[in-house]
Design an enzyme around this catalytic site. Structure first.
Site, PDB file in Angstrom:
ATOM      1  N   GLY A  12       0.783  -1.230   0.000  1.00  0.00           N
ATOM      2  CA  GLY A  12       0.000   0.000   0.000  1.00  0.00           C
ATOM      3  C   GLY A  12       0.815   1.280   0.000  1.00  0.00           C
ATOM      4  O   GLY A  12       0.320   2.320   0.439  1.00  0.00           O
ATOM      5  N   LEU A  84      -4.809  -7.121  -6.587  1.00  0.00           N
ATOM      6  CA  LEU A  84      -4.375  -8.271  -7.380  1.00  0.00           C
ATOM      7  C   LEU A  84      -5.476  -9.228  -7.815  1.00  0.00           C
ATOM      8  O   LEU A  84      -5.202 -10.220  -8.489  1.00  0.00           O
ATOM      9  CB  LEU A  84      -3.287  -9.037  -6.609  1.00  0.00           C
ATOM     10  CG  LEU A  84      -2.067  -8.173  -6.234  1.00  0.00           C
ATOM     11  CD1 LEU A  84      -1.011  -9.009  -5.522  1.00  0.00           C
ATOM     12  CD2 LEU A  84      -1.460  -7.475  -7.444  1.00  0.00           C
ATOM     13  N   HIS A 103      -0.306  -0.159 -13.505  1.00  0.00           N
ATOM     14  CA  HIS A 103       0.459  -1.378 -13.777  1.00  0.00           C
ATOM     15  C   HIS A 103       1.933  -0.996 -13.863  1.00  0.00           C
ATOM     16  O   HIS A 103       2.283  -0.009 -14.519  1.00  0.00           O
ATOM     17  CB  HIS A 103      -0.008  -2.027 -15.091  1.00  0.00           C
ATOM     18  CG  HIS A 103       0.624  -3.365 -15.306  1.00  0.00           C
ATOM     19  ND1 HIS A 103       0.198  -4.490 -14.643  1.00  0.00           N
ATOM     20  CD2 HIS A 103       1.689  -3.747 -16.066  1.00  0.00           C
ATOM     21  CE1 HIS A 103       0.960  -5.513 -14.990  1.00  0.00           C
ATOM     22  NE2 HIS A 103       1.866  -5.094 -15.849  1.00  0.00           N
ATOM     23  N   GLU A 173       5.709   5.898 -10.110  1.00  0.00           N
ATOM     24  CA  GLU A 173       4.335   5.777  -9.602  1.00  0.00           C
ATOM     25  C   GLU A 173       4.024   6.901  -8.607  1.00  0.00           C
ATOM     26  O   GLU A 173       2.977   7.545  -8.699  1.00  0.00           O
ATOM     27  CB  GLU A 173       4.148   4.408  -8.935  1.00  0.00           C
ATOM     28  CG  GLU A 173       4.220   3.279  -9.933  1.00  0.00           C
ATOM     29  CD  GLU A 173       3.955   1.902  -9.328  1.00  0.00           C
ATOM     30  OE1 GLU A 173       3.390   1.063 -10.029  1.00  0.00           O
ATOM     31  OE2 GLU A 173       4.316   1.656  -8.158  1.00  0.00           O
TER      32      GLU A 173
HETATM   33  C1  GAR Z   1       2.784  -1.323  -7.572  1.00  0.00           C
HETATM   34  O1  GAR Z   1       4.052  -1.254  -8.172  1.00  0.00           O
HETATM   35  C2  GAR Z   1       1.715  -1.513  -8.627  1.00  0.00           C
HETATM   36  O2  GAR Z   1       2.016  -0.918  -9.847  1.00  0.00           O
HETATM   37  C3  GAR Z   1       1.701  -2.999  -8.752  1.00  0.00           C
HETATM   38  O3  GAR Z   1       1.838  -3.489  -7.445  1.00  0.00           O
HETATM   39  C4  GAR Z   1       2.654  -2.580  -6.715  1.00  0.00           C
HETATM   40  C5  GAR Z   1       1.980  -2.325  -5.392  1.00  0.00           C
HETATM   41  O4  GAR Z   1       2.851  -1.648  -4.533  1.00  0.00           O
HETATM   42  N1  GAR Z   1       0.473  -3.463  -9.368  1.00  0.00           N
HETATM   43  C6  GAR Z   1       0.426  -4.551 -10.130  1.00  0.00           C
HETATM   44  O5  GAR Z   1       1.387  -5.268 -10.336  1.00  0.00           O
HETATM   45  C7  GAR Z   1      -0.953  -4.851 -10.723  1.00  0.00           C
HETATM   46  N2  GAR Z   1      -0.869  -5.820 -11.757  1.00  0.00           N
HETATM   47  P1  GAR Z   1       2.247  -0.885  -3.286  1.00  0.00           P
HETATM   48  O6  GAR Z   1       1.272  -1.851  -2.590  1.00  0.00           O
HETATM   49  O7  GAR Z   1       3.428  -0.579  -2.402  1.00  0.00           O
HETATM   50  O8  GAR Z   1       1.544   0.340  -3.779  1.00  0.00           O
END
Ligand code: GAR
Length: 187
Positions: A12, A84, A103, A173
């Site tokens: 998160g 997910l 993504h 991000e």
């Molecule tokens: C992020 O890098 C997001 O882009 C990725 O999971 C990570 C979550 O990190 N999402 C995917 O891979 C979706 N297919 P976080 O929980 O620290 O934000």
């Protein structure tokens, strides 16, 4: 005031970054975080900022319970930030162009079921690609196939581990996701 709801499954860090971005905003704020993972760090992160976190299971995602919760919250934008599971069709249909996902790669590369988090970065490392990036896109009923809203790239030719790539992607991000959300919600 516009309302943002976030779905997340794990750490998160994006969710927290978005919450912090809108904390003192006059236009929008995050009203809730929903997660399918009772031990996800995102719960603590949200609550530390005074944002309620709701945990649901797979059955509640598909039987309409989560959909009802969303309807009660009346969000202007639903943000998947490291979520997910397949997102319910019912909610996508009820909120057209209001459900977005991030993504950690340049879709259509390295997308689809099972491609998430470190798996994506490991695949990039094993490829000959000199760059990777992020894709923010609308969510439809197929994994990672909705219309692209925004992409940004970063050079990875010097990276020797998937962790290094992950860090570069996370930086993108954190920089761009809140800005894109703000644009979408105020347009
Ligand atoms: C992020 O890098 C997001 O882009 C990725 O999971 C990570 C979550 O990190 N999402 C995917 O891979 C979706 N297919 P976080 O929980 O620290 O934000």
């Amino acid at each position: 005031m516009k309302k943002i709801v976030i779905f997340a499954s794990g750490a998160g860090s994006n969710a927290e970054n978005i919450i912090a971005h809108f904390k003192n905003s006059n236009t929008a704020n995050v009203v809730a975080v929903l997660t399918n993972n009772a031990s996800a760090k995102v719960i603590e992160r949200a609550e530390n900022h005074g944002v309620s976190a709701f945990v649901f299971n797979k059955t509640e995602l598909s039987d309409g319970t989560v959909s009802q919760k969303i309807n009660a919250l009346q969000p202007d934008l639903i943000v998947l930030a490291g979520f997910l599971l397949m997102f319910p069709k019912e909610i996508i249909e009820n909120y057209p162009d209001k459900v977005i996902n991030i993504h950690p790669a340049l879709l259509p590369k390295y997308g689809g079921k099972g491609m998430y988090g470190m798996k994506v970065h490991q695949s990039v490392l094993e490829s000959d690609d000199s760059e990777t990036g992020i894709t923010i896109h609308y969510v439809n009923e197929k994994y990672d196939e909705g219309a692209v809203i925004f992409q940004a790239t970063t050079i990875v030719e010097d990276c020797t581990t998937a962790e290094e790539i992950a860090q570069k992607v996370h930086e993108l991000e954190y920089k761009h996701f809140p800005e894109v959300i703000e644009k979408l919600i105020t347009q």
